[in-house]
Design an enzyme around this catalytic site. Sequence first.
Site, PDB file in Angstrom:
ATOM      1  N   ASP A   7      -3.282   5.088  -2.343  1.00 17.98           N
ATOM      2  CA  ASP A   7      -3.034   3.965  -3.250  1.00 17.98           C
ATOM      3  C   ASP A   7      -4.251   3.056  -3.115  1.00 17.98           C
ATOM      4  OD1 ASP A   7      -1.752   2.125  -4.973  1.00 17.98           O
ATOM      5  OD2 ASP A   7      -1.031   0.995  -3.244  1.00 17.98           O
ATOM      6  N   GLU A  66      -3.598   7.407  -7.268  1.00 19.87           N
ATOM      7  CA  GLU A  66      -3.062   6.712  -8.439  1.00 19.87           C
ATOM      8  C   GLU A  66      -4.179   6.440  -9.445  1.00 19.87           C
ATOM      9  OE1 GLU A  66       0.252   3.361  -8.842  1.00 19.87           O
ATOM     10  OE2 GLU A  66      -1.619   2.562  -8.054  1.00 19.87           O
ATOM     11  N   ASP A 138       1.884  -0.945   0.465  1.00 17.07           N
ATOM     12  CA  ASP A 138       0.750  -0.088   0.085  1.00 17.07           C
ATOM     13  C   ASP A 138       0.890   1.318   0.670  1.00 17.07           C
ATOM     14  OD1 ASP A 138      -1.033  -2.016  -1.424  1.00 17.07           O
ATOM     15  OD2 ASP A 138      -0.790  -3.093   0.469  1.00 17.07           O
TER      16      ASP A 138
END
Length: 171
Positions: A7, A66, A138
Amino acid sequence: MIILGIDPGSRITGFGVIRRTGQKIEYIVSGCIRTGEGELPGRLKKIYDGVSELITTYQPEQFAIEQVFMGKNADSALKLGQARGVAIVAAVQQGLPVAEYAPRTIKQAVVGKGGAAKEQVQHMVQYLLKLPGIPQADAADALAIAICHAHTSASLMAQAGVKGVTRGRMR
């Protein structure tokens, strides 16, 4: 198959490593690469070094990250894109295939709805991986990315009639 999920962020980059064996997914490790203060080039180097170290330590066979989403702040989106870029380069330099997923796709795969809140993602990651506590946001997002990839790749392999993958080779 070991999967590293990332991420990306210019200040905090979450990571999650899981193992998929058949339909079973198992937690290995998660956390955050914190870049601290300072100029962007130095923070990007910390992300690159951190991702490279994770790859060396855990030897993942797959890398998932992502995709960038465009928010209201173009400067933030550009920094996010640069953080993604250095993480992807770290993976590619070590020979890993890179899979990219939109935030809505990740939430859909983990929670069942694309508009899920962060807390819902954290709760489902805890549940799916049988973690003793709620992971940091996160890290949970990175684990969700890895879980999304595990489900997606398993589904694609089943459709193709592949029984498994051993060291990058299909059986």
